[in-house]
Design a protein around this motif. Structure first.
Motif, PDB file in Angstrom:
ATOM      1  N   SER A  16      21.585  -0.605 -10.200  1.00 23.55           N
ATOM      2  CA  SER A  16      20.518   0.016 -10.990  1.00 23.55           C
ATOM      3  C   SER A  16      20.131  -0.903 -12.134  1.00 23.55           C
ATOM      4  N   LYS A  18      18.600  -0.299 -14.997  1.00 23.08           N
ATOM      5  CA  LYS A  18      18.862   0.183 -16.351  1.00 23.08           C
ATOM      6  C   LYS A  18      20.340   0.108 -16.696  1.00 23.08           C
ATOM      7  N   ASP A  40      13.027   5.650 -15.212  1.00 17.35           N
ATOM      8  CA  ASP A  40      13.436   6.267 -13.965  1.00 17.35           C
ATOM      9  C   ASP A  40      14.436   7.372 -14.274  1.00 17.35           C
ATOM     10  N   ASN A  45      16.989  12.558  -5.795  1.00 22.80           N
ATOM     11  CA  ASN A  45      15.642  12.621  -5.223  1.00 22.80           C
ATOM     12  C   ASN A  45      15.417  13.950  -4.509  1.00 22.80           C
ATOM     13  N   SER A 237       5.931   7.017  -7.953  1.00 20.05           N
ATOM     14  CA  SER A 237       7.183   6.381  -8.380  1.00 20.05           C
ATOM     15  C   SER A 237       7.821   7.057  -9.579  1.00 20.05           C
ATOM     16  N   LYS A 238       7.057   7.326 -10.633  1.00 25.57           N
ATOM     17  CA  LYS A 238       7.605   8.027 -11.801  1.00 25.57           C
ATOM     18  C   LYS A 238       7.787   9.508 -11.486  1.00 25.57           C
ATOM     19  N   ASN A 241      10.779   9.713  -8.854  1.00 27.41           N
ATOM     20  CA  ASN A 241      11.916   8.801  -9.007  1.00 27.41           C
ATOM     21  C   ASN A 241      12.087   7.912  -7.781  1.00 27.41           C
ATOM     22  N   THR A 242      10.990   7.311  -7.344  1.00 27.65           N
ATOM     23  CA  THR A 242      11.016   6.439  -6.166  1.00 27.65           C
ATOM     24  C   THR A 242      10.558   5.022  -6.488  1.00 27.65           C
ATOM     25  N   ALA A 243      10.733   4.591  -7.735  1.00 36.38           N
ATOM     26  CA  ALA A 243      10.233   3.270  -8.129  1.00 36.38           C
ATOM     27  C   ALA A 243      10.846   2.153  -7.290  1.00 36.38           C
ATOM     28  N   ASN A 370      14.559   8.744 -22.686  1.00 33.23           N
ATOM     29  CA  ASN A 370      14.301   9.299 -21.362  1.00 33.23           C
ATOM     30  C   ASN A 370      14.966  10.667 -21.246  1.00 33.23           C
TER      31      ASN A 370
END
Length: 391
Positions: A16, A18, A40, A45, A237-238, A241-243, A370
């Motif tokens: 990941s 981040k 993210d 998902n 994507s945002k 959560n599929t970036a 976030n």
């Protein structure tokens, strides 16, 4: 169906971005610390997306793919269902992400040395994308308007009148402030761009994440004549959560501009999405609505919990109202002497957020947090912060 937003998936050793960035910046970070940086989510998902991906893997190969009519219908129908306007399939240009589209448009519709206007503070790659491509980054600072933010239209008019400036980048809704532009704001921006023959690029990758009680207008919904000099970027994507699947779409209304952008992207080595990218977009838009509604409500409750905690335990910290996105903008200037002190206190508390100055000088002593995470993770971090912030 009730979805799970409480389970925390350990991504600390999964590559990941981040988590890797946090571990690189803070090698002494304790195990179990969850970063509140980057856009993210810490949510699992939507099971409908995962199920569709698994079905595809069980049925097809992973060879080269292209957009289908069903894909284009899913993209257009989502905009109609969630935002009240319906693009045409021939306007849609699939692309591997918002940034490749943004950079490609900067390359195609401006020349080296020409100016790209953006509203600061803003997502750092607006400035970075201009500079990386040899253009001049031209900030138009937002005005603090009570508890929210506003565009300085007099300054925008001055910048737009400069013949060296060729493009305006709009973040709709705005990242990092979480502000939704009114329809009147959008019209004024578009009118100025038309008056001075500037390309307007509206980045709307956060547009699906509108908090309860608010409404967002897509720039694409503004209609003619604004579409003559407009490109809109949309993506799941945002939202879902599929970036990591790297799949987005440009909406380009002029056929000649779409052809130019297609050639530009191909010159950069971008021809199509991955096989699973197409599947992800279609699955998200066809089956993800109920999951998204519950996700928005959960993020909204996180925002409310944060505001309540700050009011009682973080005096002087300004938590702005969250109108859209899952990214909370906060002002710490009343409780620290400078941003270095703020960074030290956040480090001591192990509360890792996105640094305000990364969004522009207007972000000094601000942080972007976030909120797309399990509530217990958020509250534990806030308690750690309250212990050290006023030492």
């Amino acid at each position: 169906m009730t979805y799970d937003f409480e389970t925390l998936i350990d991504r600390s050793h999964a590559g990941s971005f981040k988590y890797t960035e946090m571990q690189m910046n803070y090698p002494d970070v304790p195990a179990g610390v969850v970063p509140f940086s980057m856009a993210d989510m810490e949510f699992a998902n939507a099971p409908e997306i995962l199920r569709t991906l698994k079905q595809y893997l069980d049925t097809y190969t992973l060879g080269y793919c292209w957009q289908t009519e069903e894909y284009l219908n899913a993209v257009c129908s989502w905009q109609k269902k969630r935002h009240g306007w319906e693009p045409r399939g021939e306007w849609i240009l699939p692309i591997t992400g918002a940034l490749p589209g943004l950079f490609g448009a900067i390359q195609e519709f401006s020349k080296p040395g020409e100016g790209v206007i953006y509203f600061s503070p803003v997502f750092g790659w607006f400035k970075g994308g201009a500079e990386l491509n040899g253009r001049k980054a031209v900030p138009c600072s937002l005005r603090r308007d009570g508890d929210t933010f506003a565009i300085d239209f007099e300054r925008l008019e001055e910048l737009a009148a400069d013949k060296n400036n060729r493009i305006v980048l709009l973040c709709n809704p705005h990242n990092p402030t979480g502000h939704i532009w009114s329809r009147e704001d959008l019209a004024r921006v578009a009118d100025i761009c038309m008056k001075h023959d500037l390309l307007l690029i509206s980045d709307e990758v956060h547009a699906d994440l509108v908090m309860p009680g608010y409404e967002l207008t897509s720039m694409g919904a503004m209609g003619d004549p604004y579409r003559d000099n407009l490109i809109v970027c949309i993506a799941p994507s945002k939202t879902f959560n599929t970036a990591g699947m790297q799949a987005a779409n440009l909406v380009i209304f002029r056929p000649d501009w779409k052809e130019r952008m297609t050639r530009r992207l191909q010159s950069n080595g971008m021809f199509n999405l991955t096989a699973l990218g197409y599947v992800t977009v279609r699955a998200a838009y066809e089956y993800g609505g109920e999951w998204l509604d519950q996700c928005i409500q959960y993020v909204w409750e996180n925002h409310r919990a944060l505001k309540a905690f700050a009011a009682e335990h973080l005096p002087g910290v300004k938590v702005f109202d969250l109108q859209a996105t899952y990214l909370q903008w906060m002002d710490f200037s009343a409780v620290v002497k400078d941003h270095e002190e703020l960074k030290e206190k956040l480090h001591k508390a192990w509360v890792i957020m996105d640094q305000g100055p990364d969004f522009g000088p207007e972000g000094n002593c601000f942080e972007r947090m976030n909120l797309a995470c399990p509530r217990r993770v958020l509250m534990a971090a806030l308690e750690r912060l309250a212990e050290v912030l006023y030492e």
